[in-house]
Design a protein around this motif. Structure first.
Motif, PDB file in Angstrom:
ATOM      1  N   ARG A  59      11.544   8.667  -9.330  1.00  0.00           N
ATOM      2  CA  ARG A  59      12.213   7.499  -9.903  1.00  0.00           C
ATOM      3  C   ARG A  59      11.851   6.281  -9.059  1.00  0.00           C
ATOM      4  NH1 ARG A  59      12.622  10.607 -13.446  1.00  0.00           N
ATOM      5  NH2 ARG A  59      14.491  11.291 -14.487  1.00  0.00           N
ATOM      6  N   TRP A  60      11.367   5.223  -9.700  1.00  0.00           N
ATOM      7  CA  TRP A  60      10.928   4.037  -8.972  1.00  0.00           C
ATOM      8  C   TRP A  60      12.079   3.368  -8.230  1.00  0.00           C
ATOM      9  CZ3 TRP A  60      13.155  -0.618  -9.761  1.00  0.00           C
ATOM     10  CH2 TRP A  60      13.890  -0.773 -10.922  1.00  0.00           C
ATOM     11  N   SER A  86       3.850   5.662  -5.616  1.00  0.00           N
ATOM     12  CA  SER A  86       3.830   5.681  -7.076  1.00  0.00           C
ATOM     13  C   SER A  86       2.808   6.673  -7.617  1.00  0.00           C
ATOM     14  CB  SER A  86       3.551   4.285  -7.634  1.00  0.00           C
ATOM     15  OG  SER A  86       2.219   3.902  -7.370  1.00  0.00           O
ATOM     16  N   VAL A  87       1.721   6.887  -6.870  1.00  0.00           N
ATOM     17  CA  VAL A  87       0.695   7.837  -7.301  1.00  0.00           C
ATOM     18  C   VAL A  87       1.092   9.268  -6.952  1.00  0.00           C
ATOM     19  CG1 VAL A  87      -1.670   8.590  -6.908  1.00  0.00           C
ATOM     20  CG2 VAL A  87      -1.175   6.160  -7.209  1.00  0.00           C
ATOM     21  N   ASP A 106       0.828  -1.211   0.000  1.00  0.00           N
ATOM     22  CA  ASP A 106       0.000   0.000   0.000  1.00  0.00           C
ATOM     23  C   ASP A 106       0.859   1.255   0.000  1.00  0.00           C
ATOM     24  OD1 ASP A 106      -2.228  -1.616   0.020  1.00  0.00           O
ATOM     25  OD2 ASP A 106      -2.548  -1.438   2.185  1.00  0.00           O
ATOM     26  N   GLY A 107       1.938   1.243   0.772  1.00  0.00           N
ATOM     27  CA  GLY A 107       2.846   2.388   0.810  1.00  0.00           C
ATOM     28  C   GLY A 107       3.537   2.613  -0.523  1.00  0.00           C
ATOM     29  N   ALA A 108       3.978   1.538  -1.161  1.00  0.00           N
ATOM     30  CA  ALA A 108       4.611   1.665  -2.474  1.00  0.00           C
ATOM     31  C   ALA A 108       3.616   2.186  -3.508  1.00  0.00           C
ATOM     32  CB  ALA A 108       5.183   0.323  -2.915  1.00  0.00           C
ATOM     33  N   ARG A 109       2.379   1.720  -3.429  1.00  0.00           N
ATOM     34  CA  ARG A 109       1.343   2.204  -4.358  1.00  0.00           C
ATOM     35  C   ARG A 109       1.069   3.693  -4.114  1.00  0.00           C
ATOM     36  NH1 ARG A 109      -2.368  -1.333  -3.296  1.00  0.00           N
ATOM     37  NH2 ARG A 109      -1.486  -2.800  -4.756  1.00  0.00           N
ATOM     38  N   TYR A 110       0.993   4.094  -2.851  1.00  0.00           N
ATOM     39  CA  TYR A 110       0.778   5.504  -2.518  1.00  0.00           C
ATOM     40  C   TYR A 110       1.905   6.364  -3.101  1.00  0.00           C
ATOM     41  CZ  TYR A 110       0.406   9.776   0.203  1.00  0.00           C
ATOM     42  OH  TYR A 110       0.314  11.086   0.574  1.00  0.00           O
TER      43      TYR A 110
END
Length: 82
Positions: A74-75, A54-55, A48-52
């Motif tokens: 940058r990912w 990325s957005v 969830d944190g990584a998705r947040y």
């Protein structure tokens, strides 16, 4: 030569395993209810944190990381920062 490559791959795999175990250990200590999610590769709050990120890190703001100036996120920075 092949032995050195095999040893390097084994060392990288061991480092990845230790990192994976460390992430799970921290989440299990902080929230023991995470035991129910063990079949997942990584804990759900981590995803969830990584998705947040990325957005919300997709904005065009200026940044400077590792000697490179650029605009936007940058990912590859996220895993190295944690």
């Amino acid at each position: 030569m092949a032995f050195r490559v095999a040893r390097a791959v084994a060392s990288a795999a061991l480092a990845a395993l230790i990192g994976w175990a460390a992430v799970w250990a921290v989440y299990l200590v902080l929230d023991p209810a995470m035991v129910q999610q063990l079949p997942l590769l990584v804990p759900r709050p981590y995803l969830d944190g990584a998705r947040y990120l990325s957005v919300h890190d997709a904005s065009g703001s200026a940044a400077y990381i590792a000697g490179i100036a650029y605009t936007g996120g940058r990912w590859w920075y996220w895993p190295s920062a944690w």
